[in-house]
Write a protein that holds these residues in place. Sequence first.
Motif, PDB file in Angstrom:
ATOM      1  N   ILE A 135       0.867  -1.192   0.026  1.00  0.00           N
ATOM      2  CA  ILE A 135      -0.003  -0.007   0.001  1.00  0.00           C
ATOM      3  C   ILE A 135       0.776   1.361  -0.096  1.00  0.00           C
ATOM      4  CG2 ILE A 135      -1.706   1.243   1.199  1.00  0.00           C
ATOM      5  CD1 ILE A 135      -2.764  -1.388   2.322  1.00  0.00           C
ATOM      6  N   GLN A 136       1.937   1.066   0.861  1.00  0.00           N
ATOM      7  CA  GLN A 136       2.861   2.374   0.876  1.00  0.00           C
ATOM      8  C   GLN A 136       3.666   2.832  -0.664  1.00  0.00           C
ATOM      9  OE1 GLN A 136       6.124   3.370   0.656  1.00  0.00           O
ATOM     10  NE2 GLN A 136       5.839   5.425   1.223  1.00  0.00           N
ATOM     11  N   GLN A 137       4.059   1.834  -1.091  1.00  0.00           N
ATOM     12  CA  GLN A 137       4.590   1.860  -2.380  1.00  0.00           C
ATOM     13  C   GLN A 137       3.521   2.173  -3.606  1.00  0.00           C
ATOM     14  OE1 GLN A 137       7.925   1.610  -3.156  1.00  0.00           O
ATOM     15  NE2 GLN A 137       8.227   1.401  -0.710  1.00  0.00           N
ATOM     16  N   ALA A 138       2.543   1.509  -3.471  1.00  0.00           N
ATOM     17  CA  ALA A 138       1.160   1.730  -4.494  1.00  0.00           C
ATOM     18  C   ALA A 138       0.929   3.326  -4.557  1.00  0.00           C
ATOM     19  CB  ALA A 138       0.134   0.965  -4.438  1.00  0.00           C
ATOM     20  N   PHE A 139       0.591   3.687  -3.258  1.00  0.00           N
ATOM     21  CA  PHE A 139      -0.060   5.113  -2.986  1.00  0.00           C
ATOM     22  C   PHE A 139       1.171   6.278  -2.958  1.00  0.00           C
ATOM     23  CE2 PHE A 139      -3.722   2.705  -2.148  1.00  0.00           C
ATOM     24  CZ  PHE A 139      -4.641   3.409  -2.633  1.00  0.00           C
ATOM     25  N   GLY A 140       2.196   5.556  -2.285  1.00  0.00           N
ATOM     26  CA  GLY A 140       3.448   6.873  -1.876  1.00  0.00           C
ATOM     27  C   GLY A 140       4.199   7.163  -2.861  1.00  0.00           C
ATOM     28  N   ARG A 141       4.529   5.816  -3.876  1.00  0.00           N
ATOM     29  CA  ARG A 141       5.340   6.080  -4.870  1.00  0.00           C
ATOM     30  C   ARG A 141       4.827   6.194  -6.246  1.00  0.00           C
ATOM     31  NH1 ARG A 141      11.204   4.491  -4.117  1.00  0.00           N
ATOM     32  NH2 ARG A 141      11.578   5.148  -1.845  1.00  0.00           N
ATOM     33  N   LEU A 142       3.919   5.265  -6.573  1.00  0.00           N
ATOM     34  CA  LEU A 142       3.187   5.329  -7.830  1.00  0.00           C
ATOM     35  C   LEU A 142       2.345   6.367  -7.877  1.00  0.00           C
ATOM     36  CD1 LEU A 142       3.211   3.559 -10.273  1.00  0.00           C
ATOM     37  CD2 LEU A 142       1.410   2.142  -9.287  1.00  0.00           C
ATOM     38  N   LEU A 143       1.330   6.499  -6.964  1.00  0.00           N
ATOM     39  CA  LEU A 143       0.342   7.618  -7.211  1.00  0.00           C
ATOM     40  C   LEU A 143       0.501   8.850  -6.472  1.00  0.00           C
ATOM     41  CD1 LEU A 143      -2.667   5.313  -6.558  1.00  0.00           C
ATOM     42  CD2 LEU A 143      -1.955   6.170  -8.794  1.00  0.00           C
ATOM     43  N   LEU A 144       1.684   8.751  -5.858  1.00  0.00           N
ATOM     44  CA  LEU A 144       2.380  10.128  -5.212  1.00  0.00           C
ATOM     45  C   LEU A 144       1.173  10.637  -4.302  1.00  0.00           C
ATOM     46  CD1 LEU A 144       3.890  11.803  -8.325  1.00  0.00           C
ATOM     47  CD2 LEU A 144       5.112  10.400  -6.681  1.00  0.00           C
ATOM     48  N   VAL A 145       0.571   9.887  -3.377  1.00  0.00           N
ATOM     49  CA  VAL A 145      -0.353  10.415  -2.343  1.00  0.00           C
ATOM     50  C   VAL A 145       0.525  10.574  -1.052  1.00  0.00           C
ATOM     51  CG1 VAL A 145      -1.999   9.628  -0.952  1.00  0.00           C
ATOM     52  CG2 VAL A 145      -2.304   8.886  -3.262  1.00  0.00           C
ATOM     53  N   PRO A 146       0.385  11.703  -0.516  1.00  0.00           N
ATOM     54  CA  PRO A 146       1.316  12.075   0.505  1.00  0.00           C
ATOM     55  C   PRO A 146       1.008  11.385   1.752  1.00  0.00           C
ATOM     56  CG  PRO A 146      -0.147  14.050   0.022  1.00  0.00           C
ATOM     57  CD  PRO A 146      -0.535  12.862  -1.037  1.00  0.00           C
ATOM     58  N   LEU A 147       1.256  10.278   1.814  1.00  0.00           N
ATOM     59  CA  LEU A 147       1.082   9.349   3.146  1.00  0.00           C
ATOM     60  C   LEU A 147       1.889   9.943   4.654  1.00  0.00           C
ATOM     61  CD1 LEU A 147       1.147   5.821   1.598  1.00  0.00           C
ATOM     62  CD2 LEU A 147      -0.980   7.301   2.424  1.00  0.00           C
ATOM     63  N   PRO A 148       1.544   9.837   5.658  1.00  0.00           N
ATOM     64  CA  PRO A 148       2.198  10.437   6.947  1.00  0.00           C
ATOM     65  C   PRO A 148       3.464   9.805   7.037  1.00  0.00           C
ATOM     66  CG  PRO A 148      -0.230   9.841   7.340  1.00  0.00           C
ATOM     67  CD  PRO A 148       0.018   9.564   6.104  1.00  0.00           C
ATOM     68  N   ARG A 149       4.639  10.352   6.864  1.00  0.00           N
ATOM     69  CA  ARG A 149       5.716   9.705   7.241  1.00  0.00           C
ATOM     70  C   ARG A 149       6.325   9.513   8.563  1.00  0.00           C
ATOM     71  NH1 ARG A 149       8.748   9.767   2.515  1.00  0.00           N
ATOM     72  NH2 ARG A 149      10.624   9.276   3.818  1.00  0.00           N
ATOM     73  N   SER A 150       7.173   8.805   8.761  1.00  0.00           N
ATOM     74  CA  SER A 150       7.943   8.449  10.170  1.00  0.00           C
ATOM     75  C   SER A 150       9.190   8.739  10.291  1.00  0.00           C
ATOM     76  CB  SER A 150       7.447   6.953  10.506  1.00  0.00           C
ATOM     77  OG  SER A 150       8.263   6.707  11.617  1.00  0.00           O
ATOM     78  N   GLU A 151       9.647   9.444  11.024  1.00  0.00           N
ATOM     79  CA  GLU A 151      11.211   9.689  11.365  1.00  0.00           C
ATOM     80  C   GLU A 151      11.909   8.298  11.399  1.00  0.00           C
ATOM     81  OE1 GLU A 151      12.734  12.522  10.644  1.00  0.00           O
ATOM     82  OE2 GLU A 151      10.837  13.420  10.133  1.00  0.00           O
ATOM     83  N   PHE A 152      11.220   7.259  12.108  1.00  0.00           N
ATOM     84  CA  PHE A 152      11.803   6.197  12.661  1.00  0.00           C
ATOM     85  C   PHE A 152      11.890   5.424  11.394  1.00  0.00           C
ATOM     86  CE2 PHE A 152      10.959   1.629  13.864  1.00  0.00           C
ATOM     87  CZ  PHE A 152      12.200   1.444  14.472  1.00  0.00           C
ATOM     88  N   LEU A 153      11.171   5.374  10.271  1.00  0.00           N
ATOM     89  CA  LEU A 153      11.190   4.521   9.169  1.00  0.00           C
ATOM     90  C   LEU A 153      11.355   5.269   8.025  1.00  0.00           C
ATOM     91  CD1 LEU A 153       8.393   1.436  10.135  1.00  0.00           C
ATOM     92  CD2 LEU A 153      11.034   1.480  10.373  1.00  0.00           C
ATOM     93  N   GLY A 154      11.739   6.283   8.128  1.00  0.00           N
ATOM     94  CA  GLY A 154      11.792   7.396   6.740  1.00  0.00           C
ATOM     95  C   GLY A 154      12.813   6.762   5.738  1.00  0.00           C
ATOM     96  N   PHE A 155      13.793   6.272   6.274  1.00  0.00           N
ATOM     97  CA  PHE A 155      14.769   5.626   5.362  1.00  0.00           C
ATOM     98  C   PHE A 155      14.431   4.549   4.402  1.00  0.00           C
ATOM     99  CE2 PHE A 155      14.821   3.043   9.178  1.00  0.00           C
ATOM    100  CZ  PHE A 155      15.185   1.671   8.638  1.00  0.00           C
TER     101      PHE A 155
END
Length: 157
Positions: A135-155
């Motif tokens: 879901i993160q890859q499909a929406f965050g990368r492919l569709l460029l939906v700004p999902l809430p980011r985490s400093e912990f897993l941002g890398f």
Amino acid sequence: MKFNDLLLGLLVLVAGVAIYVSALGFTDIPGQAYGAGTMPRAIALFAVCLGLSMIGRAVVAGARMPRLELAPWVRAPRPVVSALVAIALVVFYIAAAPAIGFVPASLVVMAVLMLTLRTRPVTAIAVSIAACVVIQQAFGRLLLVPLPRSEFLGFLW
């Protein structure tokens, strides 16, 4: 819960009108025949037609008063607890996702919901991890939906 068609038709009609009115404020895309409000307006018109149809069928069938009847599953504690857990998880996601990010919040939501519904723990955790990443890859990368980011897993993304 079971609603009769008259009450449900009224709810669908009101929801359709509310969706249509809220979609009137959406801006159009310059140079396009359609904009951000096109799909919500189409869905709203469908809902209005459906609501009117349900109300008409209920009136013809002789439904006099809107009525509410509890379904048999409401009398059993397990389904009620599962429904309450699902509602609590939605509230948790709304409150926690901006602070901890999409991936951890959705991982918790999916895993807890699957465990509540008696999925085996290994399966629940594996499916939750896989679903979160997809879901993160499909929406965050492919569709460029700004999902809430985490400093912990941002890398990771």
